[in-house]
Design an enzyme around this catalytic site. Structure first.
Site, PDB file in Angstrom:
ATOM      1  N   CYS A 110       0.814  -1.203   0.000  1.00  0.00           N
ATOM      2  CA  CYS A 110       0.000   0.000   0.000  1.00  0.00           C
ATOM      3  C   CYS A 110       0.855   1.265   0.000  1.00  0.00           C
ATOM      4  CB  CYS A 110      -0.866   0.031   1.251  1.00  0.00           C
ATOM      5  SG  CYS A 110      -1.865  -1.415   1.469  1.00  0.00           S
ATOM      6  N   ARG A 169       5.368  -0.232  -6.136  1.00  0.00           N
ATOM      7  CA  ARG A 169       5.369  -0.997  -4.890  1.00  0.00           C
ATOM      8  C   ARG A 169       4.381  -2.168  -4.915  1.00  0.00           C
ATOM      9  NH1 ARG A 169       7.679   2.101  -0.651  1.00  0.00           N
ATOM     10  NH2 ARG A 169       6.513   0.902   0.855  1.00  0.00           N
ATOM     11  N   TRP A 177      -3.010  -2.706  -1.367  1.00  0.00           N
ATOM     12  CA  TRP A 177      -2.608  -4.099  -1.621  1.00  0.00           C
ATOM     13  C   TRP A 177      -3.382  -4.916  -0.600  1.00  0.00           C
ATOM     14  CZ3 TRP A 177       0.054  -8.319   0.490  1.00  0.00           C
ATOM     15  CH2 TRP A 177       0.669  -9.182  -0.422  1.00  0.00           C
ATOM     16  N   ASN A 235      -1.867   2.477   5.812  1.00  0.00           N
ATOM     17  CA  ASN A 235      -1.001   1.338   5.489  1.00  0.00           C
ATOM     18  C   ASN A 235      -0.769   0.572   6.781  1.00  0.00           C
ATOM     19  OD1 ASN A 235      -0.747   2.383   2.977  1.00  0.00           O
ATOM     20  ND2 ASN A 235       1.435   2.877   3.127  1.00  0.00           N
ATOM     21  N   GLY A 236      -0.761  -0.755   6.691  1.00  0.00           N
ATOM     22  CA  GLY A 236      -0.514  -1.547   7.897  1.00  0.00           C
ATOM     23  C   GLY A 236      -1.726  -2.407   8.219  1.00  0.00           C
ATOM     24  N   GLU A 270      19.150 -17.203  -6.364  1.00  0.00           N
ATOM     25  CA  GLU A 270      18.726 -15.849  -6.711  1.00  0.00           C
ATOM     26  C   GLU A 270      18.345 -15.775  -8.194  1.00  0.00           C
ATOM     27  OE1 GLU A 270      17.719 -13.337  -5.283  1.00  0.00           O
ATOM     28  OE2 GLU A 270      17.926 -11.742  -6.769  1.00  0.00           O
ATOM     29  N   LYS A 287      14.694 -14.642  -9.554  1.00  0.00           N
ATOM     30  CA  LYS A 287      14.487 -13.559 -10.538  1.00  0.00           C
ATOM     31  C   LYS A 287      13.587 -14.032 -11.673  1.00  0.00           C
ATOM     32  CE  LYS A 287      15.325 -10.655  -9.033  1.00  0.00           C
ATOM     33  NZ  LYS A 287      15.821 -10.637  -7.708  1.00  0.00           N
ATOM     34  N   GLU A 335       9.986 -14.466 -10.485  1.00  0.00           N
ATOM     35  CA  GLU A 335       9.318 -13.200 -10.163  1.00  0.00           C
ATOM     36  C   GLU A 335       8.801 -12.480 -11.397  1.00  0.00           C
ATOM     37  OE1 GLU A 335      11.299 -11.048  -6.323  1.00  0.00           O
ATOM     38  OE2 GLU A 335      12.647 -11.416  -7.992  1.00  0.00           O
ATOM     39  N   HIS A 356      19.942 -36.764  -6.350  1.00  0.00           N
ATOM     40  CA  HIS A 356      19.002 -37.104  -5.278  1.00  0.00           C
ATOM     41  C   HIS A 356      17.586 -36.640  -5.592  1.00  0.00           C
ATOM     42  CE1 HIS A 356      22.343 -38.495  -2.918  1.00  0.00           C
ATOM     43  NE2 HIS A 356      22.974 -37.361  -3.162  1.00  0.00           N
ATOM     44  N   LYS A 360       7.039  -4.403  -3.792  1.00  0.00           N
ATOM     45  CA  LYS A 360       8.443  -4.057  -3.617  1.00  0.00           C
ATOM     46  C   LYS A 360       8.855  -4.150  -2.159  1.00  0.00           C
ATOM     47  CE  LYS A 360      12.476  -2.558  -4.794  1.00  0.00           C
ATOM     48  NZ  LYS A 360      13.325  -3.629  -5.370  1.00  0.00           N
TER      49      LYS A 360
END
Ligand code: G6P
Length: 646
Positions: free
Chosen positions: A2, A27, A74, A99-100, A519, A523, A526, A542, A641
């Protein structure tokens, strides 16, 4: 997540709010809205989806006013929808953006419903609007301007005193067209200082079009802003003689908490150091591409306050307590989320091999709920680009009373909660990172962690002068080597054409390059939505080997290190099953292209810096695959973000 923008100005605020929302789009969000006060009335417009939808709604029904608040939401409580989008209203008089998460919204809602308030959304935020309205009505009617101000503040404080959880808040009231209320507790909020105008935002980037001067509110602060004044108050126990007060509420049975006491606070104005272009793409098609290409430059900036050109380690940057604390470090606990967690995993190899310090690395969302056994002399390190990730912050707060030697934050945002609440801090100077998928923040974190491993290695007597000088030279050579690696981009872009229709990918690495492979896989997931998994190459037999066929690309990270020959054997295992390999490989590794195996040569670099260098072609690969697939590179679906809620 948010985003909040708000302001009180001497001009129509709506274009500023709209531009602010656009700047917060990176964001991640699912709906947007705006409310302004005009001639004693609240006007509101909201839309599900992108800010462009809100903009379209605003062209159909123009809002206009000098006082306003706006929000990108969000979803946490309640689905993404127009009804759940902020601002939320009460009695057509109060508008709130938040926000929160308000943890006690259910009992508050039940009480307010009992008092006759009707709820129109599924959100926790709507209780704040009604609660404020309720407390406002419980105050004596103001007779003049000073009393009106006192009434607003009293209602605001009574509201804050009842909220449990995290919030950044902006509140306006239709009877007070000159006043904007705001508060922060657990979610960031800044005040933007203009000329004869004041703004609020959850991120300074939202306001760079109108100001570069910011006041960073501290935890528990609340403020009342007019165009010309900003009165900030901190909460907590009051010292004798300080301005303070208690509240008059509207039927709350809650006991008075610390937040019921307040005192006027002085907060410095800081200039935003990166300039307005920091939030623009320049000539690049996406922020992510710009940020990938900025890496050589921001690595130089990041190391500039930590290393002299002659190669002296500048440990003073850790803060005054470091000299006494560093010799006492016996082990290291690293805690982080997402990409920052991967940086921590790489650092473990460095801290153990160069400094001889046992090191554990854990994701913050797990760590914070575990009964950890803390060994004496453990340095607690958090890694975070934003410094506001809820789980990482919670882990830090827990660690502060868990018996760790000290807390150290490695972070990219100077005024962030993580930085403010840690004893020691190391800044990455990556500049604002807008692309949701982290790139330059990751490599600058790695550079800082490599530097830290050298500092601790020297402190532990594990590195002699010659070895130290070699490692430092390796760090200093890195920006130039990164420039060379960026030249691989056209070849990687070509490769991406054949990659985009794949559904699954395997990434392989060994040693410190196993987390680099993790990583790389993150990427790709995402931004291209291709399923990608990373494996330590020695684990192939394995399980994952069962997946290998000619439809699944296998990407390997193969620098020239002690494990190269072993990795080559693992690659043979893939080839023998018809797997198609893409190797990012040391130019001297002796691997040749052949049917089903493509090699991208990288310069031979020392072991310390190889993980940083090898991360870059993996970033480029994800970027170009996403480009071919046509996904929203900078704002991938469902992701944010900065994850400021649990
Ligand atoms: C989100 C972002 C990631 C980031 C992670 C941790 O998931 O999308 O890019 O790595 O949060 O964020 P932090 O700011 O703590 O590094």
């Amino acid at each position: 997540m948010c985003g909040i923008v708000g302001g009180i100005a001497q001009r129509d605020i709506t274009p500023i709010l709209l531009e602010g929302l656009k700047r917060l789009e990176y964001r991640g969000y699912d709906s947007a809205g705006m409310a302004v006060v005009r001639t004693g009335e609240l006007q509101r417009e909201r839309a599900q989806g992108k800010v462009a939808e809100l903009e379209a709604a605003l062209t159909r029904r123009r809002l206009n006013g000098r006082l306003g608040i706006a929000h990108t939401r969000w979803a946490t409580h309640g689905k993404p929808s127009r009804e759940n989008a902020h601002p939320h209203l009460s009695s057509a008089s109060v508008a709130v953006v938040h926000n929160g998460i308000i943890e006690n919204f259910e009992p508050l809602k039940a009480r307010l419903e009992g008092q006759g308030y009707r709820f129109h959304s599924e959100t926790d935020t709507e209780v704040i609007a009604h609660l404020f309205d309720c407390h406002y009505r419980a105050q004596p009617q103001p007779r003049h301007a000073q009393e009106a101000r006192d009434t607003l503040l009293a209602a605001f404080r009574a509201t804050l005193a009842e909220l449990h959880g995290a919030y950044a808040l902006g509140i306006i009231h239709c009877e007070h067209p000159e006043q904007l209320l705001c508060a922060r507790m657990g979610s960031p909020l800044v005040i933007g200082v203009g000329s004869g105008e004041h703004f609020i935002a959850s991120d300074p980037l939202a306001l760079l079009q109108v100001t570069d001067r910011f006041v960073y509110l501290e935890e528990g602060d609340h403020a009342l802003l007019t165009a010309h004044t900003s009165d900030i108050f901190s909460s907590g126990p009051v010292l004798q003689g300080e301005q303070s007060g208690t509240i008059r509420g509207c039927g709350s049975s809650a006991p008075l908490s610390n937040s019921c006491y307040w005192q006027q606070a002085e907060r410095p104005i800081a200039r935003f150091e990166h300039g307005p272009q920091a939030a623009s793409k320049g000539d690049y098609r996406h922020f992510m591409l710009k940020e990938i290409h900025e890496q050589p430059e921001v690595l130089v900036d990041t190391l500039a306050d930590k290393l002299t050109p002659e190669g002296t380690l500048l440990t003073a940057v850790l803060g005054p307590e470091a000299a006494e604390l560093l010799p006492r470090v016996k082990q290291v606990q690293i805690v982080a989320c997402g990409t920052s967690y991967h940086a921590g995993l790489v650092a473990r190899y460095w801290l153990e091999s160069l400094a001889g310090l046992p090191c554990s690395v854990e994701v913050a969302s797990e760590f914070r709920y575990r009964h950890v056994a803390v060994q004496p002399g453990t340095l607690f390190v958090t890694l975070s680009q934003s410094g506001e990730t809820a789980d990482t912050l919670a882990a830090l707060r827990f660690a502060k009373s868990a018996g760790y030697l000290a807390t150290l934050a490695i972070c990219n945002v100077p005024g962030s909660s993580l930085v403010r609440e840690s004893q020691l801090r190391l800044m990455t100077h990556a500049g604002p990172e807008i692309g949701v998928a982290s790139t330059k923040a990751f490599t600058t974190q790695l550079a800082v962690l490599a530097w830290l491993a050298l500092v601790l290695g020297r402190e532990q007597g594990r590195l002699d002068e010659v070895e130290l000088a070699e490692q430092i030279a390796a760090l200093q050579a890195l920006p130039e080597q990164l420039r060379q690696v960026l030249e691989l981009e056209p070849a990687i872009a070509e490769l991406a054409n054949g990659f985009a229709e794949k559904r699954h990918t395997l990434f392989l690495g060994r040693g410190a390059h196993y987390p680099v492979a993790m990583e790389g896989a993150l990427k790709l997931k995402e931004i291209s939505y291709i399923h990608a998994e990373a494996y330590a190459a020695g684990e192939l037999k394995h399980g994952p080997l069962a997946l290998v066929d000619d439809a699944m690309p296998v990407v390997s990270v193969a620098p020239s290190d002690a494990l190269l020959e072993k990795l080559k054997s693992n690659l043979q295992e893939v080839r023998a099953r018809g797997g198609r390999l893409i190797n990012f490989v040391c130019e001297r590794a002796g691997l040749e292209d052949e049917e089903g195996m493509r090699n991208f040569p990288l310069p031979k670099v020392p072991e310390l810096t190889a993980p940083i260098l090898y991360s870059v072609p993996l970033q480029l690969l994800s970027y170009h695959v996403a480009l071919v697939k046509g996904t929203d590179v900078d704002k991938p679906r469902n992701l944010a973000k900065s994850v400021t809620v649990e």
